[in-house]
Structure formats: structure tokens, C-alpha cells
Design a protein around this motif. Structure first.
Motif, mmCIF file in Angstrom:
data_model
loop_
_atom_site.group_PDB
_atom_site.id
_atom_site.type_symbol
_atom_site.label_atom_id
_atom_site.label_comp_id
_atom_site.label_asym_id
_atom_site.label_seq_id
_atom_site.Cartn_x
_atom_site.Cartn_y
_atom_site.Cartn_z
ATOM 1 N N THR A 1 -11.487 -10.443 -5.207
ATOM 2 C CA THR A 1 -10.175 -9.698 -5.023
ATOM 3 C C THR A 1 -8.835 -10.186 -4.430
ATOM 4 O OG1 THR A 1 -11.452 -8.230 -3.423
ATOM 5 C CG2 THR A 1 -11.624 -6.944 -5.757
ATOM 6 N N TYR B 1 -20.844 -4.696 1.439
ATOM 7 C CA TYR B 1 -20.312 -4.400 2.210
ATOM 8 C C TYR B 1 -19.965 -5.057 3.077
ATOM 9 C CZ TYR B 1 -18.148 -0.163 -0.557
ATOM 10 O OH TYR B 1 -18.178 0.344 -1.458
ATOM 11 N N VAL C 1 -9.020 -3.205 5.998
ATOM 12 C CA VAL C 1 -10.237 -2.391 6.286
ATOM 13 C C VAL C 1 -9.692 -1.725 7.456
ATOM 14 C CG1 VAL C 1 -12.410 -1.567 6.223
ATOM 15 C CG2 VAL C 1 -11.693 -3.009 4.861
ATOM 16 N N THR D 1 -7.136 -10.953 0.232
ATOM 17 C CA THR D 1 -6.721 -10.290 1.161
ATOM 18 C C THR D 1 -7.136 -8.879 1.127
ATOM 19 O OG1 THR D 1 -5.554 -12.593 1.607
ATOM 20 C CG2 THR D 1 -6.563 -9.939 3.165
ATOM 21 N N LYS D 2 -8.260 -8.331 2.073
ATOM 22 C CA LYS D 2 -9.050 -7.068 2.550
ATOM 23 C C LYS D 2 -8.470 -6.332 3.868
ATOM 24 C CE LYS D 2 -12.443 -5.595 0.620
ATOM 25 N NZ LYS D 2 -14.111 -5.598 0.080
ATOM 26 N N ASP E 1 -6.776 4.561 -1.435
ATOM 27 C CA ASP E 1 -7.234 3.318 -1.025
ATOM 28 C C ASP E 1 -6.705 2.370 -2.835
ATOM 29 O OD1 ASP E 1 -7.584 4.309 1.162
ATOM 30 O OD2 ASP E 1 -9.275 4.638 1.153
ATOM 31 N N HIS F 1 1.054 -0.673 0.018
ATOM 32 C CA HIS F 1 0.171 -0.236 0.108
ATOM 33 C C HIS F 1 0.794 1.546 -0.047
ATOM 34 C CE1 HIS F 1 -3.297 3.263 1.074
ATOM 35 N NE2 HIS F 1 -2.131 3.907 2.016
ATOM 36 N N ASP G 1 -9.050 -1.827 -3.577
ATOM 37 C CA ASP G 1 -9.676 -3.168 -3.803
ATOM 38 C C ASP G 1 -9.047 -3.591 -2.328
ATOM 39 O OD1 ASP G 1 -11.466 -1.998 -5.359
ATOM 40 O OD2 ASP G 1 -10.891 -3.735 -7.362
ATOM 41 N N ASN G 2 -8.202 -4.029 -1.715
ATOM 42 C CA ASN G 2 -7.486 -4.916 -1.265
ATOM 43 C C ASN G 2 -7.175 -3.487 0.465
ATOM 44 O OD1 ASN G 2 -6.954 -5.983 -3.808
ATOM 45 N ND2 ASN G 2 -7.220 -7.078 -2.294
ATOM 46 N N TRP G 3 -7.608 -2.638 0.148
ATOM 47 C CA TRP G 3 -6.929 -1.724 1.219
ATOM 48 C C TRP G 3 -7.236 -0.507 1.045
ATOM 49 C CZ3 TRP G 3 -1.069 -3.443 3.518
ATOM 50 C CH2 TRP G 3 -1.143 -2.190 4.655
ATOM 51 N N GLU H 1 -16.561 -1.220 7.302
ATOM 52 C CA GLU H 1 -16.423 -1.081 5.686
ATOM 53 C C GLU H 1 -16.549 -0.445 4.820
ATOM 54 O OE1 GLU H 1 -15.941 -4.047 1.947
ATOM 55 O OE2 GLU H 1 -15.548 -5.505 4.525
ATOM 56 N N ASP I 1 -11.468 -11.466 0.370
ATOM 57 C CA ASP I 1 -13.145 -11.650 -0.560
ATOM 58 C C ASP I 1 -12.611 -12.235 -1.366
ATOM 59 O OD1 ASP I 1 -13.888 -10.391 -3.508
ATOM 60 O OD2 ASP I 1 -15.464 -9.459 -2.150
#
Length: 299
Positions: free
Chosen positions: A119, A278, A124, A121-122, A97, A91, A99-101, A283, A116
Motif C-alpha cells: 500500500t 498490524y 497512523v 507509506t502509512k 481513513d 487525506h 489504507d495509507n492514513w 496501529e 508497506d
């Protein structure tokens, strides 16, 4: 022979005290900065451990695992490097931002780690320096609040196929009952909200909570505003609606949304924001903050 017993002059003592004061003033911020960086390093280590746990579950075919890490840092935003990497996901502080961060860390905030299938790992993060999310209860379920108020069991709601409880309707008998059960850190204590939908149906998905950080009475009628939505079945969305003027008795107020007639129109409101689901309030709130940039003219 005379012995000299002269000491330091007052001027010399003041100079020494001034030098010590300057050294302390320089040392304390440096120490504080290093201490904050150590807290950030500890947070990143804990988030990496949470990432490993979520990824292990995903490899076993369990995709709904979410781990929340409580952050120890006492300052908003990143204090260390411009690029942070966790589990191969990088990041950039400058790029923002992805999709993952989503979001940035804040004092006393959290990082929610999930997986997810589309996409990956996410991460938030709560709080971004301008965000008030750290002041809100991100575990709040708005429909449990509605149930606790007892309003859903009242005939005027449970026998109504399209009820509306708007926070700006000061003459409403329902709003005070809901306000009684709101926690100190409830999102509904700020901005404008409305519970809407089908009270007669057994389908929780046909009931909605609309919330915006704007005071609709100040914004005025006929304006597009961003909204955060929770459906009764626990899904969250970010979209927009158009404010409208209403009158109840002698009271005139501006609602968060124009009158919505049926479930088809509710779906249109959700789809106006892309229809992305979400998994949690934190999130959705992070996504809501991101779209606020489009509504600067209302601030």
C-alpha cells in the motif's frame, strides 16, 4: 473662575470595563486558535521529515523502518485545512481513513510513519477526539507483562497445552499476579482481557492475548464482540469473538471468548477479522476503534 474637576461617572467606568472584557474574551480564543494551528504546522513538518526518512530507507530496500513522531498539539483533531497532504498522500478530513492514513491526531498523541510494500507509506495517528488511546501505553508488549508476572513459569501454565487466564475470573490465582505488574497506562486496566494458548510449546506464536474495550459481564454471554489480538511473536490482529458464560467454584462470569480447543480454532478467530497483520499496538488499536461502529448496540 471655577475649574471643572469632574471625572468619569461610575456608569461610564463600568461601560469601559465591559468593553475591555468583551475585547479580551474575543481576542483570547483567536490567539489560542492561532497558537494551536502553529503547533499543528510544526507537527506536520516533523511528520514530513519522518516520511522522508522512511521513504529513503524503503528506496534502499529496508521496509521495516518505522518512525514515531510525538505530537505537540494540545487539542484533538485537525484545526486547519480540510485536506492535508504529506509526500503526495492526501487525506480528506470529511472522507475519513484510508489504507495509507489511519486515525486523527490527539493531544499528546503520536504519528507512526512506516512503509508497506503493498500500500506504500502509512501514517497512523493516535487519538481522534473520541479515542482513549492517548491515555494508554502504546509501546506495551502484553507478553512481556505476562512474563514479568511469573505466570508462564508456573506448572499449571507451562505444562498446559491450552491454558486460559481470563480477567473476569475473580477467583483466579493468576489474574492478581498479572495485575500487580500492569503499568498505570496499560490497556489491560480497562475492558476485558484473556491470555490463552499453548504454555507447553516453545512457539511464541501459539500464545495469544485477547482484549476488548467492553465489560463482558455487562455484555452478557453469547454476544459477538470486537477484539484486539496480540500473538506471542509480536503480531497484532483485529477480529471478533463470541462471549460465553463460565463458572469457577461459586463464581459465575462471562469470558471474552467461548472455549477454544486447539491452534486451528485460534487461527479461525484471527481469520474471522480478515487476518490482517498490524505492526504495532497503536496501529491495531486505531483499526479496532474503526470497527467499533459495527457494535453500537453493545455500547
Amino acid at each position: 473662575m471655577k475649574k471643572s474637576r469632574e471625572g468619569f461617572t461610575l456608569a461610564e467606568l463600568l461601560i469601559v470595563v465591559a468593553i475591555i472584557a468583551v475585547l479580551v474574551a474575543v481576542a483570547i480564543p483567536v490567539f489560542g486558535s492561532q497558537l494551536e494551528k502553529s503547533r499543528e504546522a510544526a507537527d506536520l513538518a516533523n511528520v514530513r521529515a519522518a516520511y522522508a526518512k522512511v521513504l529513503t530507507e524503503a528506496n534502499m530496500g529496508i521496509y521495516d523502518k518505522e518512525v514515531t513522531v510525538d505530537l505537540k498539539q494540545k487539542q484533538d483533531d485537525w484545526q486547519s485545512a480540510d485536506v492535508i497532504t504529506i509526500g503526495g498522500i492526501s487525506h480528506s478530513v470529511k472522507e475519513g481513513d484510508t489504507d495509507n492514513w489511519i486515525g486523527k491526531p490527539g493531544a499528546g498523541g503520536t504519528c507512526k510513519v512506516s512503509f508497506d510494500q503493498k500500500t506504500g507509506t502509512k501514517f497512523v495517528w493516535s487519538g481522534d477526539g473520541t479515542s482513549a488511546s492517548n491515555s494508554y501505553d502504546m509501546s506495551e508488549n502484553f507478553f512481556k507483562t505476562l512474563e514479568s508476572s511469573g505466570c508462564l513459569n508456573l506448572d499449571l501454565i507451562k505444562n498446559n497445552t491450552n491454558f486460559e487466564i481470563d480477567s473476569k475470573a475473580s477467583s483466579s490465582t493468576f489474574v492478581p499476579e498479572i495485575e500487580k505488574v500492569l503499568g498505570e497506562q496499560s490497556l489491560l486496566k480497562n475492558g476485558t482481557w484473556a491470555f490463552l494458548g499453548n504454555g507447553k510449546s516453545n512457539k511464541a506464536s501459539e500464545r495469544y492475548l485477547f482484549w476488548t474495550s467492553f465489560d463482558t459481564n455487562e455484555v452478557g454471554a453469547g454476544k459477538k464482540i470486537p477484539i484486539l489480538i496480540q500473538t506471542g511473536d509480536g503480531k497484532y490482529y483485529v477480529s471478533e469473538s463470541q462471549t460465553a458464560k463460565r463458572q469457577k467454584g461459586n463464581v459465575t462470569y462471562v469470558t471474552i471468548s467461548d472455549h477454544i480447543k486447539d491452534q486451528t480454532e485460534y487461527k479461525k478467530v484471527i481469520n474471522a477479522g480478515g487476518g490482517q497483520v498490524y505492526k504495532s499496538l497503536s496501529e491495531a488499536y486505531a483499526a479496532y476503534e474503526k470497527v467499533l461502529e459495527k457494535y453500537k448496540d453493545l455500547l
